[in-house]
Write a protein that holds these residues in place. Structure first.
Motif, short mmCIF file in Angstrom:
data_model
loop_
_atom_site.label_atom_id
_atom_site.label_comp_id
_atom_site.label_asym_id
_atom_site.label_seq_id
_atom_site.Cartn_x
_atom_site.Cartn_y
_atom_site.Cartn_z
N LEU A 306 -4.42 -3.12 -20.31
CA LEU A 306 -3.99 -3.43 -18.95
C LEU A 306 -4.06 -4.93 -18.64
CD1 LEU A 306 -5.41 -0.63 -16.59
CD2 LEU A 306 -3.05 -1.09 -17.20
N SER A 309 -0.79 -6.39 -19.21
CA SER A 309 0.38 -5.85 -18.50
C SER A 309 0.13 -5.86 -17.00
CB SER A 309 0.70 -4.44 -19.01
OG SER A 309 -0.45 -3.60 -18.92
N ASP A 310 -0.30 -4.72 -16.44
CA ASP A 310 -0.45 -4.59 -14.99
C ASP A 310 -1.50 -5.55 -14.41
OD1 ASP A 310 1.35 -2.59 -15.30
OD2 ASP A 310 -0.01 -0.95 -14.84
N CYS A 311 -2.50 -5.88 -15.18
CA CYS A 311 -3.59 -6.75 -14.73
C CYS A 311 -3.66 -7.99 -15.61
CB CYS A 311 -4.92 -6.01 -14.78
SG CYS A 311 -5.00 -4.54 -13.74
N ARG A 312 -2.55 -8.65 -15.76
CA ARG A 312 -2.47 -9.80 -16.67
C ARG A 312 -3.53 -10.84 -16.34
NH1 ARG A 312 0.87 -12.58 -20.18
NH2 ARG A 312 1.05 -14.82 -19.86
N GLN A 384 3.51 -9.19 -4.53
CA GLN A 384 3.38 -9.60 -5.92
C GLN A 384 2.10 -10.43 -6.12
OE1 GLN A 384 4.88 -8.66 -8.52
NE2 GLN A 384 4.51 -10.21 -10.10
N GLN A 387 -1.03 -8.15 -6.08
CA GLN A 387 -1.14 -7.39 -7.33
C GLN A 387 -1.62 -8.27 -8.47
OE1 GLN A 387 1.77 -4.39 -8.28
NE2 GLN A 387 2.01 -5.18 -10.36
N HIS A 514 -4.30 1.48 -7.54
CA HIS A 514 -4.72 1.14 -8.90
C HIS A 514 -5.76 2.13 -9.42
CE1 HIS A 514 -5.53 -1.40 -12.38
NE2 HIS A 514 -6.81 -1.21 -12.15
N ASP A 517 -4.12 5.48 -10.11
CA ASP A 517 -3.26 5.47 -11.30
C ASP A 517 -4.06 5.53 -12.59
OD1 ASP A 517 -1.02 5.36 -9.73
OD2 ASP A 517 -0.63 3.22 -10.04
N HIS A 518 -5.29 5.01 -12.57
CA HIS A 518 -6.05 4.89 -13.81
C HIS A 518 -7.33 5.73 -13.79
CE1 HIS A 518 -3.29 1.81 -15.15
NE2 HIS A 518 -3.41 1.23 -13.97
#
Length: 564
Positions: A306, A309-312, A384, A387, A514, A517-518
């Motif tokens: 993650l 990707s989602d949590c760069r 954005q 996030q 978040h 989702d996880h």
């Protein structure tokens, strides 16, 4: 879209006064009275004030008044200082820091005002152009011990370049952790040649010594230390002078970026200078563990896809550290850390911005970010940003049991023409905290006691290891929300009519989505981050108590939505 209003005229001393009153109101150092008035000691004050998220007061510039006899008049710093309850010595120190903050800010005001718009600056340029200092603490530019000449030579606002001062030190005085061939990599051939020449002329055999660089200001201050003088006299430490690459101060003052080669390390140096509430030396216990902590953080990020990707999230590793006199009265006064620069990690200068820049306003009264808001649209851009900035820090805490000190200087925003794309974090050697029982991968955690014995005898909650999830929650929410994104929330409210409660509701929506989702709901509940009230650190109270102790106060949590 922007409610562009001319800036209210405010002197620098007026800003210092406003932030001082904001802080004493926020931390409950006053007695409330009716109608927006408050008692501080025997003084009755009033100001036009709004209350933002987490109960942060926002005093309007120029509105602070004191009651004198039967009339109200504009209050001064001296009025508030006289009214504050504190020991005489600490009050005198605070007075010096407040007045010095105002003076040094004004000293470089003209040169700062002549610069081009900051939105067009590169990362390195921004580090020197962000001259506002801490948005909450009133001693944001105290810099005790700095003369006017020092401020112009070594303050980031002047953007002056300078070289490090080098010492040859007996091996038994130095503790260090450095990679193989460290100096061959860090120093160019010309610098190594000059070092050898200086050492030879000073009668020093470098094969029997350790090289240690220092900030040139700190090198001068060491001359006043008796132990340093003794070491000099008996040949245990030999100053070799200034040479090598040129550096300039970042906004933290003691951390220096390399001007000669931006891909080389940022160097964090010791400076016996007081700013806000802290002496800016380097804690002795933190130096040699810094590379291990950076390696651990890297391993944790690599273990979770993650973070790509989602949590760069990218970290700037502290990969080398050295300290002289670890167990002596000079401990922490001659120490240095080497940290990766953003450019070393492949980031272009126009793709990185210090996160605290997002909350700044330019001379024309518009937010620095206004071109980005106009280009991308306020709500799309804000979603954005939240996030990209919030989720990596939150995920690291909830999923992995690790808390970052995520204030505005410690985080950098990765972006493409203003569109947020990732988060970069730095400065881990003192500020990372964890709870052993909450670690997702305890097998990756370093044995810090094997590196420095201070950790073997540490009191609970003294260094990195915490006993409770609440401690991690407080670190993360303090730095990321209460003293960081709260500034952005206030700016969006003022200039774009975004209600602060709507801002925090949006933050809460991203957090809820978040964890859902996880599958992290149970893990998140351990931190109880949405309680109606939470505790936050009392920075001004800490200052008034000499920087010693732990001081906290309760605030209303806008992330609690139980009241609709």
């Amino acid at each position: 879209m922007s409610r562009h209003e001319p800036l209210t005229a405010e002197t620098t001393e007026g800003r210092v006064l406003r932030q001082l009153c904001d802080a004493i109101l926020f931390e409950g150092l006053v007695s409330e009275a009716a109608g927006g008035e408050w008692w501080c000691g025997s003084g009755l004050f009033r100001a036009r004030t709004e209350i933002g998220g987490f109960d942060r007061p926002r005093i309007y510039p120029g509105s602070i008044m004191i009651k004198a006899a039967d009339t109200w008049r504009p209050a001064t710093l001296i009025d508030v200082l006289d009214a504050l309850q504190a020991e005489d010595g600490l009050k005198a120190e605070l007075s010096d820091d407040l007045h010095r903050t105002a003076y040094l800010t004004d000293l470089t005001r003209s040169s700062v005002a002549q610069r081009r718009p900051r939105i067009a600056m590169t990362y390195d340029e921004l580090e020197t152009a962000i001259d506002e200092g801490h948005p909450y603490h009133p001693c944001f530019k105290a810099r005790s011990g700095f003369s006017d000449a020092d401020h112009l030579a070594y303050g980031p606002e002047a953007a002056a370049s300078f070289q490090l001062h080098w010492f040859a030190v007996d091996r038994d005085l130095v503790d260090q952790v450095i990679p193989d061939d460290f100096w061959m990599t860090e120093l160019c051939e010309t610098t190594r040649f000059k070092l050898c020449g200086r050492a030879t002329r000073a009668g020093v055999n470098l094969s029997q010594k350790m090289l240690v660089p220092a900030h040139p200001w700190q090198a001068e201050k060491l001359k006043d230390k008796l132990l340093y003088q003794t070491w000099m006299e008996i040949g245990k430490i030999t100053p070799l002078g200034v040479f090598g690459d040129t550096y300039k101060a970042t906004q933290s003052v003691r951390t220096l970026s390399n001007v000669s080669d931006p891909k080389r390390a940022h160097v964090k140096t010791s400076m016996a200078m007081r700013n806000t509430s802290s002496l800016r030396t380097i804690e002795p216990h933190s130096v040699c563990v810094a590379p291990a902590i950076s390696d651990w953080m890297t391993a944790v990020l690599d273990s979770d896809p993650l973070f790509l990707s989602d949590c760069r999230l990218t970290i700037l590793r502290e990969y080398a550290g050295m300290i002289v006199g670890r167990e002596t009265p000079l401990a922490g006064h001659l120490a240095v850390l080497y940290r990766e620069s953003p450019q070393a990690r492949g980031f272009a200068g126009d793709q990185v911005m210090p996160l605290n820049a997002l909350s700044l306003t330019e001379a024309d009264g518009l937010p620095l970010i206004n071109p980005w808001v106009q280009k991308h649209g306020l709500h799309a851009w804000l979603d954005q940003l939240l996030q990209v900035v919030v989720l990596p820090v939150w995920h690291l805490m909830v999923a992995h049991g690790i808390g970052l000190e995520a204030h505005g200087q410690n985080l950098l925003l990765e972006h493409q023409e203003g569109w947020p794309t990732g988060l970069i974090a730095r400065d881990f050697h003192e500020s990372v905290e964890y709870v052993p029982g909450l670690l997702s991968r305890p097998d990756l955690a370093p044995d810090l006691a094997a590196i420095d014995p201070a950790y073997a005898d540490a009191e609970p909650d003294q260094f990195h290891q915490m006993q409770s999830a609440e401690a991690l929650r407080e670190l993360v929410m303090d730095t990321l929300f209460i003293y960081n994104l709260a500034e952005l929330a206030a700016l969006l409210h003022k200039h774009y009519a975004v209600p602060e409660n709507l801002f925090w509701r949006r933050v809460r929506w991203f957090l809820d989505r978040h964890v859902a989702d996880h599958g992290l709901q149970e893990r998140q509940a351990l931190f109880d981050p949405f309680a109606p009230q939470i505790f936050t650190e009392s920075l001004m109270t800490l200052k008034l108590n000499g920087g010693k102790g732990v001081f906290r106060h309760a605030v209303t949590n806008p992330l609690n939505l139980t009241k609709g």
